[in-house]
Write a protein that holds these residues in place. Structure first.
Motif: not given
Length: 148
Positions: A75-78, A106-109, A122-129
């Motif tokens: 993957x390029x993005x996870x 990218x973390x989603x929660x 903290x390890x993610x480049x973006x945190x989405x909802x």
């Protein structure tokens, strides 16, 4: 072509929302087997029955790890989704593995999980909802365009 691995909870349609929302973009999506029964039983179905539940789960986890490692490594993005229903230890492991490999994560929660997932975030480049925010990130990465 951007390769995106969608990891995490399997109880909602978040994967479909992302793949449909990004259907016009040059993205190849991959992810784990989301049929819970098949995922749980793959080891014994392929390698033979186990009476002890520990070894039943162990075989399944190992066989699934082959697919998961390959998907994350390619993957390029996870994108890792943490859902509401269960604590997804496997999702946290996937996020850590992706971060260790230097993958764009990218973390989603939901907002109420911020404190519990602060190290993962903290390890993610973006945190989405929302899945829509993930689509907007992917669109921006590929086109440089902001949402309308």
């Amino acid at each position: 072509m951007l390769n995106v691995y969608l990891s995490g909870e399997i109880h909602t349609d978040w994967r479909e929302q992302i793949t449909e929302g990004a259907s016009d973009l040059p993205i190849s999506f991959d992810g784990p087997v989301t049929d819970h029964g098949a995922s749980d039983d793959c080891g014994v179905a392929i390698l033979g029955a186990e009476e002890n539940p520990f070894w039943h789960d162990h075989k399944g986890a190992k066989v699934n790890a082959i697919r998961t490692r390959m998907g994350i490594e390619q993957a390029d993005v996870v994108v890792v989704r943490f859902g509401e229903k269960y604590k997804q230890w496997n999702a946290a492991f996937d996020a850590g593995y992706a971060a260790a490999l230097g993958k764009s994560l990218i973390v989603l929660h939901a907002p109420e999980h911020r404190h519990a997932l602060k190290e993962v975030d903290g390890a993610a480049l973006a945190v989405a909802e929302t899945p829509e925010q993930v689509v907007q990130i992917l669109r921006y990465v590929l086109t440089g365009k902001l949402p309308a």
